[in-house]
Motif scaffolding. Structure first.
Motif, PDB file in Angstrom:
ATOM      1  N   SER A 158       0.848  -1.199   0.000  1.00 32.66           N
ATOM      2  CA  SER A 158       0.000   0.000   0.000  1.00 32.66           C
ATOM      3  C   SER A 158       0.883   1.249   0.000  1.00 32.66           C
ATOM      4  O   SER A 158       2.051   1.199   0.389  1.00 32.66           O
ATOM      5  CB  SER A 158      -0.915   0.000   1.222  1.00 32.66           C
ATOM      6  OG  SER A 158      -0.131   0.128   2.379  1.00 32.66           O
ATOM      7  N   GLY A 159       0.333   2.362  -0.443  1.00 29.51           N
ATOM      8  CA  GLY A 159       1.081   3.625  -0.482  1.00 29.51           C
ATOM      9  C   GLY A 159       2.103   3.625  -1.603  1.00 29.51           C
ATOM     10  O   GLY A 159       2.161   2.705  -2.420  1.00 29.51           O
ATOM     11  N   SER A 160       2.919   4.676  -1.645  1.00 32.44           N
ATOM     12  CA  SER A 160       3.945   4.751  -2.693  1.00 32.44           C
ATOM     13  C   SER A 160       5.178   5.459  -2.147  1.00 32.44           C
ATOM     14  O   SER A 160       5.114   6.136  -1.105  1.00 32.44           O
ATOM     15  CB  SER A 160       3.396   5.490  -3.917  1.00 32.44           C
ATOM     16  OG  SER A 160       2.989   6.785  -3.524  1.00 32.44           O
ATOM     17  N   GLY A 161       6.283   5.310  -2.865  1.00 35.48           N
ATOM     18  CA  GLY A 161       7.546   5.948  -2.478  1.00 35.48           C
ATOM     19  C   GLY A 161       7.941   5.574  -1.066  1.00 35.48           C
ATOM     20  O   GLY A 161       7.920   4.398  -0.686  1.00 35.48           O
ATOM     21  N   ARG A 196       5.538   3.526   1.105  1.00 29.81           N
ATOM     22  CA  ARG A 196       5.128   2.169   0.713  1.00 29.81           C
ATOM     23  C   ARG A 196       5.208   1.215   1.900  1.00 29.81           C
ATOM     24  O   ARG A 196       6.233   1.170   2.575  1.00 29.81           O
ATOM     25  CB  ARG A 196       6.045   1.675  -0.415  1.00 29.81           C
ATOM     26  CG  ARG A 196       5.275   1.403  -1.688  1.00 29.81           C
ATOM     27  CD  ARG A 196       6.192   1.524  -2.856  1.00 29.81           C
ATOM     28  NE  ARG A 196       6.792   0.226  -3.138  1.00 29.81           N
ATOM     29  CZ  ARG A 196       6.479  -0.484  -4.207  1.00 29.81           C
ATOM     30  NH1 ARG A 196       5.592  -0.019  -5.053  1.00 29.81           N
ATOM     31  NH2 ARG A 196       7.060  -1.618  -4.433  1.00 29.81           N
TER      32      ARG A 196
END
Ligand code: SF4
Ligand code: SF4
Length: 397
Positions: free
Chosen positions: A191-194, A197
Motif C-alpha cells: 500500500s502507499g507509494s515511495g 510504501r
C-alpha cells in the motif's frame, strides 16, 4: 541452516563429517559427478559416472560396487510470485538475517510469517519440518527484539513430538497465531507509494470470522520442501519408484523404511521425505547397517524362487518386460537365445534380481516363463506323494 530449535549448530556437524569422510583412507568421493547408467544386481552393481574436471572437460568411468545408497536430499522451494515482492523472503533467508544482520532484526516492528506456501501446480503435502523451523525463528526474533510483533499465519501447527515445547515457548514470548483455511488464503499487498510504501497482509481469522489487515516490515514464508533436482531422472536410471510427492518410495513404510524392492539399494535422509536432521542421521545409520549386512558376507545366497525363460518358446512380444513391477526381464540377443523362428533374441530374467512374484509367468502368452518350484507341472499335479489326490467336487457335497 545455522541453528536448530534445540540450539545445536548443524553446519559444524556437517563440516566435521565432511572432513572425516575426506580424510578416510577407504572412502573415495567424486564431486561434480553424475550417474550416467547403473546396472547389475545386489553384490555386483556397476555405475557409469561422468565427472567434470576443473578445466571444463569431462571424464567417464565405471565403478563396481556391492550396494547402492540413495541420499540425494531435498531443498526449500523458492518459486512463488510473492517472493518477487520486496520484504517477502523465505525462512532460510530470515535465518541468514538473524545470524549475519542482527541489527536489521532489532529494527523490525512487525513480522508476519506465512506457513504452508508451495509453488503453483505442485502437490500439496506437509513438509514436516517447517512449523518447528518457524517456531525457532520466531523465538529468536522475540529474544533479540521483544517489542517486535510476530504473527504466524497457519493452517495447522504440527510441531512433532516434544517439539511442542517450542510452540508453547513462542506463545509465552507473545507470538500471535492466526489460523486460515484454503478457502480464504492470506493476501499480500503493497500500500502507499515511495517512502510511504508499506507491506500488509490481509487474512480472514477463522475464530473471529472477519478479515484482518496486518502491517508487516518482513514476511518470511515457509516454502515447501521438494526432492533434489534430478530425482525423477535418477529414479528412472535406477528403476526405483517415486511417491506421489516425487520423493523416493521405500519398500514398506513400517517394516523396511530404508529398503527398496530392488535388493541391495537403500535410502537415507530427505530423499525419502522431509525430515529433521536427527531423523536423517538415524535413517542414514539404519541404511548403513542394512548395507553392512550384505557387504559383510563373502558370498551372497539368493532366493530360489525365480522366473526362468525358455528361449526356444519366447516370441519376443515384450509382455514380460512391461508387466514386471521391478523391470527385470530384458529381451537380449545372445548365443543360444534365438527365440521362436530364429527371431534373433529372447527374454532373459536375471535370477539375482527376480523377486519371484510370478506376474510375468501368468502373463506370458507363449507360456515361455516358469517360476522355479512353482512350475505349471507342479501346480497341476493331481497326486502328491504321501499327501493323497485332489478330487473334483461333485454337486454341492
Ligand atoms: S512375455 Fe513370454 S514370449 Fe513375450 S517376451 Fe516375455 S518370455 Fe518372450
Ligand atoms: S517373477 Fe516377478 S519379479 Fe521376477 S521377472 Fe517375473 S514379474 Fe519380474
Amino acid at each position: 541452516m545455522y541453528y536448530v530449535a534445540e540450539g545445536d549448530d548443524p553446519r559444524r556437524l556437517g563440516r566435521d563429517l565432511v572432513n572425516r569422510v575426506r580424510a578416510h583412507q577407504h572412502i573415495v568421493t567424486y564431486t561434480r559427478t553424475e550417474l550416467i547408467q547403473h546396472g547389475g544386481h545386489v553384490g555386483r552393481f556397476w555405475a557409469d559416472l561422468r565427472s567434470m574436471r576443473h578445466d571444463g572437460t569431462a571424464v567417464t568411468f565405471r565403478v563396481e560396487h556391492g550396494v547402492t545408497i540413495i541420499a540425494t536430499g531435498g531443498y526449500e522451494t523458492r518459486q512463488h510470485t510473492w517472493l518477487d515482492i520486496p520484504g517477502v523472503i523465505t525462512q532460510e533467508t530470515l535465518e541468514e538475517l538473524v545470524v549475519h544482520h542482527p541489527e536489521q532484526i532489532a529494527a523490525l516492528k512487525d513480522v508476519v510469517m506465512v506457513q504452508c506456501v508451495r509453488p503453483q501446480n505442485t502437490p500439496d503435502y506437509c513438509s514436516r519440518v517447517c512449523c518447528t523451523n518457524t517456531m525457532k525463528n520466531a523465538i529468536r526474533i522475540k529474544l533479540f527484539n521483544p517489542h517486535c510483533r510476530v504473527t504466524v499465519l497457519y493452517k495447522n501447527i504440527v510441531t512433532y513430538g516434544f517439539r511442542e515445547q517450542y510452540y508453547t515457548e513462542a506463545r509465552r514470548l507473545g507470538v500471535i497465531f492466526i489460523r486460515y483455511s484454503d478457502d480464504s488464503p492470506p493476501e499480500i499487498e503493497l500500500s502507499g507509494s515511495g517512502e510511504q510504501r508499506r507491506l500488509q497482509v490481509r487474512i480472514r481469522d477463522l475464530s473471529l470470522n472477519r478479515w484482518l489487515t496486518l502491517p508487516a516490515d518482513l514476511i518470511p514464508l515457509s516454502m515447501s520442501i521438494a526432492p533434489a533436482q534430478g530425482t525423477r531422472e535418477l529414479a528412472r536410471k535406477l528403476r526405483l519408484p517415486l511417491s506421489s510427492e516425487g520423493f523416493f518410495a521405500e519398500a514398506q513404510i513400517k517394516l523396511r523404511p530404508m529398503d527398496f524392492m530392488r535388493e541391495g539399494i537403500f535410502l537415507a535422509g530427505m530423499a525419502h521425505y522431509p525430515k529433521f536432521i536427527e531423523e536423517s542421521i538415524s535413517h542414514a545409520l539404519a541404511a548403513a547397517a542394512r548395507a553392512l549386512t550384505l557387504l559383510a558376507h563373502g558370498t551372497l545366497h539368493l532366493g530360489g524362487i525365480v522366473a526362468e525363460v525358455d528361449p526356444d518358446k519366447c516370441v519376443g512380444c515384450l509382455t514380460c518386460t512391461r508387466v514386471c513391477p521391478f523391470a527385470i526381464p530384458q529381451v537380449i540377443q545372445q548365443e543360444g537365445r534365438n527365440g521362436v523362428g530364429g527371431l534373433g533374441g529372447a527374454a532373459f530374467i536375471d535370477p539375482a534380481q527376480c523377486q519371484g512374484c510370478g506376474t510375468c509367468t501368468g502373463e506370458c502368452p507363449a507360456n515361455a516363463i516358469q517360476l522355479v518350484n512353482y512350475t505349471d507341472e507342479q501346480m497341476m499335479l493331481r497326486e502328491i506323494g504321501g499327501l493323497g489326490e485332489w478330487l473334483p467336487v461333485i454337486g454341492n457335497s
